[in-house]
Design an enzyme around this catalytic site. Structure first.
Site, PDB file in Angstrom:
ATOM      1  N   HIS A 134     -57.520 -14.206  34.591  1.00  0.00           N
ATOM      2  CA  HIS A 134     -57.216 -15.625  34.735  1.00  0.00           C
ATOM      3  C   HIS A 134     -55.716 -15.823  35.021  1.00  0.00           C
ATOM      4  CE1 HIS A 134     -57.527 -19.918  33.982  1.00  0.00           C
ATOM      5  NE2 HIS A 134     -56.662 -19.847  32.982  1.00  0.00           N
ATOM      6  N   SER A 169     -54.551 -23.161  35.998  1.00  0.00           N
ATOM      7  CA  SER A 169     -55.387 -23.375  34.821  1.00  0.00           C
ATOM      8  C   SER A 169     -55.458 -24.872  34.511  1.00  0.00           C
ATOM      9  CB  SER A 169     -54.870 -22.553  33.642  1.00  0.00           C
ATOM     10  OG  SER A 169     -55.839 -22.476  32.624  1.00  0.00           O
ATOM     11  N   GLU A 227     -63.937 -14.598  36.949  1.00  0.00           N
ATOM     12  CA  GLU A 227     -63.565 -15.424  35.797  1.00  0.00           C
ATOM     13  C   GLU A 227     -64.524 -16.595  35.634  1.00  0.00           C
ATOM     14  OE1 GLU A 227     -60.099 -17.969  35.789  1.00  0.00           O
ATOM     15  OE2 GLU A 227     -59.698 -17.508  37.887  1.00  0.00           O
TER      16      GLU A 227
END
Length: 307
Positions: A279, A154, A249
């Site tokens: 995610h 991320s 995503e």
């Protein structure tokens, strides 16, 4: 791959994925909530993941940047993965990543270091990049550059790629390889998948990317600052890359766009886009696809930085 992952049925996988989404949603406050609410929620989420009794975990200080070093039994002390944790640059910690770091150490056979880089809003951009570069310089004094892998997920994935750009631009020897999971690479939120996957992504949308990004970068234009938004940088002379993202995503095309740009610049970039995942699915130890993706990562790391 774990026995549980290998033996899971389609219904099992669906149920476990729903569990992961539920845990994530329960831990995530609305955009604009106090930062402490975000941090408390994330740590509570990670507290669900058991720490193996045989994990070797050591608190470290990397030239002023704290963190944790994690090894699974048999992991090589002469090779290291520096993994930057997720959390939108405002939350997450080496404490919350102990379970993931242990599993990463298992599949790669390497030592894993998770730095506690400084978080926004107390420490806005470029604090995280400065800390990441500091940790790499610290690592170079213990490990040869060709025995270091840089990674992240991320926002940590974005930080990992930004760190690669900073390493190259500083003339430091580049690491053996790098990988990123669901990396956040464009704080302008302009990837096509922002719209295409808006309904299939239960957790993230463009508003979250842009507004949480502003907590980190303030009013600067992400197009002009590749160390915070590395899709807008130059992608030549990078180590071999592996980029993983869920095919459903909103951050999917951050990885696709980066892979295309690295290849156009003459580099190597592999893509893995599993279907229907949440995610940063690799964070969840009970997901069969987490084990499968970690196996992909293990093979990649061993092929580029193995003994």
């Amino acid at each position: 791959m774990s026995q549980a992952a290998a033996g899971a049925t389609v219904d099992d996988e669906k149920s476990l994925l729903e569990k992961a989404v539920r845990l994530f949603v329960d831990a995530t406050p609305p955009v604009g909530a106090p930062i402490e609410d975000w941090r408390t929620g994330f740590e509570a989420l990670a507290a669900n993941f058991e720490i193996a009794a045989d994990a070797e975990i050591e608190e470290i200080e990397a030239d002023g940047v704290p963190g944790r070093l994690v090894r699974a039994p048999g992991a090589d002390r002469d090779q290291v993965i520096i993994h930057f944790h997720s959390g939108g640059y405002v939350q997450g910690s080496s404490l919350s990543y102990r379970n993931f770091a242990y599993r990463l150490s298992q599949v790669t056979g390497q030592t894993v270091v998770v730095p506690d880089y400084r978080l926004a809003p107390e420490n806005p951009y470029p604090a995280a990049v400065e800390d990441a570069k500091t940790v790499y310089g610290w690592a170079l004094r213990t490990w040869s550059h060709d025995r270091i892998v840089i990674s992240g997920d991320s926002a940590g994935g974005g930080l990992a790629v930004a760190t690669l750009l900073a390493i190259r631009d500083s003339g430091l020897p580049k690491p053996a390889a790098a990988f990123a999971i669901s990396p956040l690479l464009d704080l302008a939120g302009e990837s096509p998948s922002m719209q295409e996957c808006a309904e299939s992504d239960a957790l993230i949308d463009r508003n979250m990317v842009v507004e949480m990004g502003k907590v980190y970068i303030g009013d600067i234009d992400p197009h002009e600052h590749p160390y915070c938004s590395p899709l807008w940088g130059e992608h030549h002379d990078l180590p071999p890359l592996l980029l993983l993202a869920s095919n459903s995503e909103v951050l999917r095309d951050d990885s696709v766009r980066l892979a295309d740009s690295v290849r156009a610049a003459g580099g190597s970039a592999e893509l893995s886009l599993p279907e229907g995942m949440v995610h940063i699915w690799t964070l969840f130890p009970f997901l069969p696809q987490a084990a499968k993706s970690l196996d992909v990562i293990g093979g990649f790391v061993k092929s580029h930085a193995g003994s």
